[in-house]
Write a protein that holds these residues in place. Structure first.
Motif, PDB file in Angstrom:
ATOM      1  N   TRP A   1       0.808  -1.219   0.000  1.00  0.00           N
ATOM      2  CA  TRP A   1       0.000   0.000   0.000  1.00  0.00           C
ATOM      3  C   TRP A   1       0.841   1.268   0.000  1.00  0.00           C
ATOM      4  O   TRP A   1       0.378   2.330  -0.398  1.00  0.00           O
ATOM      5  N   GLY A   2       2.092   1.168   0.412  1.00  0.00           N
ATOM      6  CA  GLY A   2       2.961   2.340   0.385  1.00  0.00           C
ATOM      7  C   GLY A   2       3.220   2.810  -1.034  1.00  0.00           C
ATOM      8  O   GLY A   2       3.091   4.001  -1.360  1.00  0.00           O
ATOM      9  N   ALA A   3       3.569   1.879  -1.898  1.00  0.00           N
ATOM     10  CA  ALA A   3       3.789   2.212  -3.304  1.00  0.00           C
ATOM     11  C   ALA A   3       2.497   2.661  -3.966  1.00  0.00           C
ATOM     12  O   ALA A   3       2.498   3.570  -4.809  1.00  0.00           O
ATOM     13  N   ALA A   4       1.385   2.031  -3.570  1.00  0.00           N
ATOM     14  CA  ALA A   4       0.090   2.422  -4.134  1.00  0.00           C
ATOM     15  C   ALA A   4      -0.257   3.856  -3.747  1.00  0.00           C
ATOM     16  O   ALA A   4      -0.793   4.626  -4.552  1.00  0.00           O
ATOM     17  N   ALA A   5       0.060   4.241  -2.515  1.00  0.00           N
ATOM     18  CA  ALA A   5      -0.192   5.612  -2.076  1.00  0.00           C
ATOM     19  C   ALA A   5       0.662   6.596  -2.862  1.00  0.00           C
ATOM     20  O   ALA A   5       0.186   7.652  -3.294  1.00  0.00           O
ATOM     21  N   LYS A   6       1.912   6.257  -3.070  1.00  0.00           N
ATOM     22  CA  LYS A   6       2.803   7.139  -3.828  1.00  0.00           C
ATOM     23  C   LYS A   6       2.307   7.315  -5.259  1.00  0.00           C
ATOM     24  O   LYS A   6       2.358   8.416  -5.832  1.00  0.00           O
ATOM     25  N   GLU A   7       1.802   6.248  -5.840  1.00  0.00           N
ATOM     26  CA  GLU A   7       1.270   6.316  -7.205  1.00  0.00           C
ATOM     27  C   GLU A   7       0.084   7.279  -7.279  1.00  0.00           C
ATOM     28  O   GLU A   7      -0.076   8.009  -8.265  1.00  0.00           O
ATOM     29  N   LEU A   8      -0.731   7.314  -6.232  1.00  0.00           N
ATOM     30  CA  LEU A   8      -1.882   8.223  -6.213  1.00  0.00           C
ATOM     31  C   LEU A   8      -1.459   9.688  -6.246  1.00  0.00           C
ATOM     32  O   LEU A   8      -2.229  10.552  -6.673  1.00  0.00           O
ATOM     33  N   THR A   9      -0.243   9.982  -5.789  1.00  0.00           N
ATOM     34  CA  THR A   9       0.252  11.362  -5.795  1.00  0.00           C
ATOM     35  C   THR A   9       0.932  11.725  -7.113  1.00  0.00           C
ATOM     36  O   THR A   9       1.526  12.807  -7.208  1.00  0.00           O
ATOM     37  N   GLY A  10       0.845  10.843  -8.089  1.00  0.00           N
ATOM     38  CA  GLY A  10       1.543  11.089  -9.353  1.00  0.00           C
ATOM     39  C   GLY A  10       2.995  10.664  -9.315  1.00  0.00           C
ATOM     40  O   GLY A  10       3.796  11.094 -10.149  1.00  0.00           O
ATOM     41  N   GLY A  11       3.318   9.835  -8.340  1.00  0.00           N
ATOM     42  CA  GLY A  11       4.680   9.323  -8.225  1.00  0.00           C
ATOM     43  C   GLY A  11       5.611  10.181  -7.396  1.00  0.00           C
ATOM     44  O   GLY A  11       6.780   9.826  -7.202  1.00  0.00           O
ATOM     45  N   VAL A  12       5.111  11.294  -6.880  1.00  0.00           N
ATOM     46  CA  VAL A  12       5.963  12.196  -6.084  1.00  0.00           C
ATOM     47  C   VAL A  12       6.105  11.696  -4.649  1.00  0.00           C
ATOM     48  O   VAL A  12       7.185  11.756  -4.056  1.00  0.00           O
ATOM     49  N   GLY A  13       5.024  11.218  -4.082  1.00  0.00           N
ATOM     50  CA  GLY A  13       5.026  10.760  -2.701  1.00  0.00           C
ATOM     51  C   GLY A  13       4.234  11.689  -1.807  1.00  0.00           C
ATOM     52  O   GLY A  13       3.983  12.843  -2.148  1.00  0.00           O
ATOM     53  N   VAL A  14       3.838  11.191  -0.649  1.00  0.00           N
ATOM     54  CA  VAL A  14       3.026  11.989   0.276  1.00  0.00           C
ATOM     55  C   VAL A  14       3.921  12.902   1.100  1.00  0.00           C
ATOM     56  O   VAL A  14       5.105  12.635   1.314  1.00  0.00           O
ATOM     57  N   ASP A  15       3.344  13.987   1.580  1.00  0.00           N
ATOM     58  CA  ASP A  15       4.094  14.967   2.372  1.00  0.00           C
ATOM     59  C   ASP A  15       4.189  14.580   3.836  1.00  0.00           C
ATOM     60  O   ASP A  15       5.201  14.850   4.493  1.00  0.00           O
ATOM     61  N   HIS A  16       3.128  13.968   4.357  1.00  0.00           N
ATOM     62  CA  HIS A  16       3.088  13.581   5.773  1.00  0.00           C
ATOM     63  C   HIS A  16       2.526  12.169   5.905  1.00  0.00           C
ATOM     64  O   HIS A  16       1.506  11.857   5.289  1.00  0.00           O
TER      65      HIS A  16
END
Length: 354
Positions: free
Chosen positions: A230-245
């Protein structure tokens, strides 16, 4: 009108912290009301709420400072019924909420203040009447009921500190926040993030709870049982940039996924370990390679709690605490512990105190 001061207080104590007796280490009794010191405030409690920490103290799994036979509970809301002769911050009739670390008034947490946690180092809130230093209380938000306000001391303030505690890296509009599960800290973090204009990715293992998270404003839901990565899936949701917090509550078992989700320069705030230990967990090089800040916190200061309460009063609907549908009486504390331990709850498990 003069407040009636009772002679006795109904209370729970933790008689053992080795795990052998489980929740049977909780003992209920009626004791004399504490003698009020010159700088203390006597509070008649109306409600309290539970945290994971409360559950693991009698189970022998809590690693921070505790004292024998402590009155459990850090979170409580009530009415001031008497004040010591040197007290200036409160008067009888005021509605108040307890501060988790009684000596953390402002600034960075000190070693001494870290030992002043209610329900661990000092007697806590799971009683009908208690005496507290005036510095360890805040005014209750006027728009909340006592049950709602009793959720703020630990979960609310921890989530606030996670997102607003770094002056140069506070949550902001347009940013991405990743929360884990449906416990108190995670739900407060979702609410605080949305109030700031951020986008929230929430994880859960329950499709039923996913519906509740979406109702609270989560932009994306990931079921970690269906999506182990789910970590990679979350990053993909941001357009591949990654979450801020990332608000990291699960601990060693999920830290690898949090690192996979975080952006360069992002912040992972480490709060707890509700998922338990893990044999394989990230190490030094993992944090280095992801170029992020991993920050451990122990709730927050009174100054931060004052800020949080003002925000709650200014946003009464967006920031109304989420309380589990099942409410317990003080005499039913063991049942409340068992209920939270079972993981059936959504939001905060609360105890009503007559």
């Amino acid at each position: 009108m003069a407040q009636l001061i009772p002679k006795t207080s109904k209370q729970w104590t933790v008689t053992a912290q080795d795990g052998e007796d489980g929740f049977n280490a909780l003992q209920f009794s009626e004791e004399p009301v504490p003698v009020l010191g010159d700088g203390q405030v006597l509070v008649k409690f109306h409600a309290a709420s539970l945290n994971y920490r409360d559950l693991i103290i009698p189970l022998g799994k809590y690693r921070l400072h505790t004292v024998p036979n402590v009155v459990p509970g850090s979170d409580g809301a009530g009415t001031v019924i008497a004040v010591g002769k040197h007290v200036t911050r409160f008067r009888p009739g005021d509605k108040v909420v307890t501060l988790f670390n009684q000596e953390h008034v402002g600034g960075p947490l000190t070693a001494e203040a870290s030992r002043s946690g209610l329900g661990g180092g000092l007697d806590g809130t799971l009683r009908s009447v208690g005496a507290f230093n005036e510095q360890g209380l805040v005014r209750m938000p006027e728009n909340l009921t006592p049950v709602e306000a009793a959720t703020l001391s630990c979960a609310g303030l921890t989530a606030w500190n996670a997102l607003h505690g770094l002056a140069d890296n506070q949550v902001a509009a347009g940013q991405w926040v990743l929360t884990q599960g449906t416990g108190g800290v995670s739900i407060f973090a979702l609410q605080f993030a949305k109030a700031a204009g951020a986008r929230v990715i929430a994880t859960t293992g329950s499709n039923e709870k996913a519906k509740r998270l979406r109702e609270l404003g989560a932009d994306h839901i990931i079921n970690y049982n269906e999506t182990p990565g789910w970590g990679a899936a979350a990053k993909e949701l941001t357009g591949g940039v990654g979450v801020d917090h990332v608000v990291e509550v699960a601990g060693p078992k999920s830290m690898a996924q949090s690192l996979a989700a975080i952006r360069i320069g992002g912040v992972i705030t480490i709060i707890g370990f509700v998922a338990g230990p893990a044999e394989d967990q990230p190490g030094f090089l993992d944090c280095l390679l992801h170029l992020c800040t991993a920050r451990g916190i122990l709730v927050g200061s009174r100054a931060q709690m004052d800020d949080m309460c003002r925000a709650i009063e200014a946003n009464p609907e967006k920031l109304r605490p989420v309380v589990d549908k099942k409410l317990f009486r003080l005499e039913e504390l063991k049942e409340a512990y068992e209920y939270q331990w079972s993981g059936q709850h959504f939001g905060k498990v609360c105890v009503q105190i007559d």
